[in-house]
Scaffold this motif. Sequence first.
Motif, mmCIF file in Angstrom:
data_model
loop_
_atom_site.group_PDB
_atom_site.id
_atom_site.type_symbol
_atom_site.label_atom_id
_atom_site.label_comp_id
_atom_site.label_asym_id
_atom_site.label_seq_id
_atom_site.Cartn_x
_atom_site.Cartn_y
_atom_site.Cartn_z
ATOM 1 N N TYR A 8 0.867 -1.190 0.000
ATOM 2 C CA TYR A 8 0.000 0.000 0.000
ATOM 3 C C TYR A 8 0.893 1.226 0.000
ATOM 4 C CZ TYR A 8 -4.166 2.777 0.503
ATOM 5 O OH TYR A 8 -5.170 3.684 0.252
ATOM 6 N N TRP A 9 0.266 2.366 -0.264
ATOM 7 C CA TRP A 9 1.001 3.631 -0.255
ATOM 8 C C TRP A 9 1.358 4.015 1.176
ATOM 9 C CZ3 TRP A 9 1.695 3.960 -5.219
ATOM 10 C CH2 TRP A 9 0.683 3.572 -6.093
ATOM 11 N N PHE A 13 -5.456 5.783 4.593
ATOM 12 C CA PHE A 13 -6.715 5.583 3.851
ATOM 13 C C PHE A 13 -7.220 4.138 3.824
ATOM 14 C CE2 PHE A 13 -9.251 6.005 -0.205
ATOM 15 C CZ PHE A 13 -10.231 6.767 0.371
ATOM 16 N N ARG A 14 -7.038 3.388 2.734
ATOM 17 C CA ARG A 14 -7.514 1.991 2.713
ATOM 18 C C ARG A 14 -6.535 1.037 3.391
ATOM 19 N NH1 ARG A 14 -10.005 3.102 -2.161
ATOM 20 N NH2 ARG A 14 -12.211 2.595 -2.126
ATOM 21 N N TYR A 38 2.281 -1.763 -8.342
ATOM 22 C CA TYR A 38 1.315 -0.963 -9.091
ATOM 23 C C TYR A 38 1.983 0.243 -9.721
ATOM 24 C CZ TYR A 38 -2.840 1.797 -10.067
ATOM 25 O OH TYR A 38 -3.816 2.526 -10.687
ATOM 26 N N ALA A 51 -6.232 -2.098 -8.165
ATOM 27 C CA ALA A 51 -5.446 -1.066 -7.460
ATOM 28 C C ALA A 51 -5.160 -1.524 -6.034
ATOM 29 C CB ALA A 51 -6.217 0.251 -7.454
ATOM 30 N N PRO A 52 -4.134 -0.941 -5.388
ATOM 31 C CA PRO A 52 -3.802 -1.318 -4.012
ATOM 32 C C PRO A 52 -4.967 -1.026 -3.060
ATOM 33 C CG PRO A 52 -2.099 0.077 -5.021
ATOM 34 C CD PRO A 52 -3.270 0.106 -5.932
ATOM 35 N N PRO A 53 -5.081 -1.727 -1.936
ATOM 36 C CA PRO A 53 -4.108 -2.631 -1.332
ATOM 37 C C PRO A 53 -4.098 -4.039 -1.941
ATOM 38 C CG PRO A 53 -6.072 -2.487 0.052
ATOM 39 C CD PRO A 53 -6.261 -1.511 -1.063
ATOM 40 N N GLN A 66 -8.613 -5.998 -3.226
ATOM 41 C CA GLN A 66 -9.917 -5.508 -2.722
ATOM 42 C C GLN A 66 -9.914 -5.536 -1.189
ATOM 43 O OE1 GLN A 66 -12.236 -3.970 -4.288
ATOM 44 N NE2 GLN A 66 -12.557 -4.805 -6.327
ATOM 45 N N MET A 67 -9.892 -4.349 -0.620
ATOM 46 C CA MET A 67 -9.825 -4.232 0.841
ATOM 47 C C MET A 67 -10.840 -5.122 1.579
ATOM 48 S SD MET A 67 -11.536 -2.641 3.501
ATOM 49 C CE MET A 67 -12.271 -1.060 3.131
ATOM 50 N N PRO A 68 -12.142 -5.140 1.181
ATOM 51 C CA PRO A 68 -13.079 -5.988 1.931
ATOM 52 C C PRO A 68 -12.726 -7.472 1.867
ATOM 53 C CG PRO A 68 -14.279 -4.335 0.665
ATOM 54 C CD PRO A 68 -12.846 -4.283 0.180
ATOM 55 N N ASN A 109 -12.810 8.087 -5.684
ATOM 56 C CA ASN A 109 -11.344 7.974 -5.735
ATOM 57 C C ASN A 109 -10.702 9.115 -6.526
ATOM 58 O OD1 ASN A 109 -11.359 5.659 -4.143
ATOM 59 N ND2 ASN A 109 -11.499 4.291 -5.908
HETATM 60 N N1 LIG Z 1 -12.156 -1.314 -4.402
HETATM 61 C C1 LIG Z 1 -10.719 -1.305 -4.195
HETATM 62 C C2 LIG Z 1 -10.221 0.116 -4.476
HETATM 63 C C3 LIG Z 1 -8.731 0.198 -4.661
HETATM 64 C C4 LIG Z 1 -8.275 1.616 -4.902
HETATM 65 O O1 LIG Z 1 -8.980 2.432 -5.507
HETATM 66 N N2 LIG Z 1 -7.055 1.939 -4.428
HETATM 67 C C5 LIG Z 1 -6.539 3.285 -4.523
HETATM 68 C C6 LIG Z 1 -5.916 3.757 -3.236
HETATM 69 S S1 LIG Z 1 -6.943 3.514 -1.863
HETATM 70 C C7 LIG Z 1 -5.400 3.342 -5.514
HETATM 71 O O2 LIG Z 1 -4.290 3.017 -5.191
HETATM 72 N N3 LIG Z 1 -5.713 3.735 -6.742
HETATM 73 C C8 LIG Z 1 -4.738 3.797 -7.817
HETATM 74 C C9 LIG Z 1 -3.975 5.065 -7.896
HETATM 75 O O3 LIG Z 1 -4.165 5.961 -7.062
HETATM 76 O O4 LIG Z 1 -3.160 5.191 -8.818
HETATM 77 C C10 LIG Z 1 -10.432 -1.748 -2.763
HETATM 78 O O5 LIG Z 1 -11.326 -1.675 -1.909
HETATM 79 O O6 LIG Z 1 -9.326 -2.208 -2.470
#
Ligand SMILES: N[C@@H](CCC(=O)N[C@@H](CS)C(=O)NCC(=O)O)C(=O)O
Length: 229
Positions: A8-9, A13-14, A38, A51-53, A66-68, A109
């Motif tokens: 993750y970053w 957040f997530r 990523y 996308a992360p995580p 997918q976080m959930p 997002n």
């Molecule tokens: N539905 C996905 C959403 C994943 C998502 O949108 N991750 C964001 C950060 S929380 C991300 O890294 N997006 C790609 C980007 O910012 O380049 C989850 O719940 O994990």
Amino acid sequence: MPDYELFYWDLPFRGNFIQLFLEEVRAHYQKLDASELYPDRNLNLHYPGMAPPYLYDRRAQVWFAQMPAILMHLAKAYEYLPDAPEQQTLALKVILDCDDVLMEITNHNGMMMWDQESWNDFRAHRLANWMTLFERTGQSHSLKTDAGYLLGPRLTVADIATVALFGTLVHSFPELAKDLEHNAPRVANLCQRVEGRPAIAAFLDDQRRELGNGYCGGQIEQSLRDVIG
Ligand SMILES: N[C@@H](CCC(=O)N[C@@H](CS)C(=O)NCC(=O)O)C(=O)O
């Protein structure tokens, strides 16, 4: 070798949904920067995620996105789901509600920036309703203003997710603490109690020293700061 790798970053957040859980159960894990996967490698994973995580479970040798889904995987492994099957479904519903709030608060997002009018409307209506909805869920179980948990007598993944959502939100944006206190006083207190659990408190101390009040990053965080401030 760690049992889990979390990508993750350097933002709460997530990622904190997963990290608070891993800290609570004192899992042996390594946090890696999302940029290691990523965007260049994520489609090469066995079960690619958009996308992360991302979580790699070394013993099962499985990748999850997918976080959930990641949280449900960990909750099953560490028995952090409620006992009754219908309450287990309710725990998933709580996590999905959290993910919806993350999506809404960042205007999908970050696809669009907030303007003052749409933020004011969101804060007064949908965000307030989201907070009330969590409060009602807790009230239907054992959650009191100073004790208990969202789905019953013991801490479950639903509490971790709720605290990762609202505890992080009010830390990053202290202006919203009064909204949570007004709409969801039991949840506000739950956030303080869970954030005070020893392993979680030590983790958050370090993280907040390092990241300050950083939230989701990027232009959308700046947009949020502009309209909230
Ligand atoms: N539905 C996905 C959403 C994943 C998502 O949108 N991750 C964001 C950060 S929380 C991300 O890294 N997006 C790609 C980007 O910012 O380049 C989850 O719940 O994990």
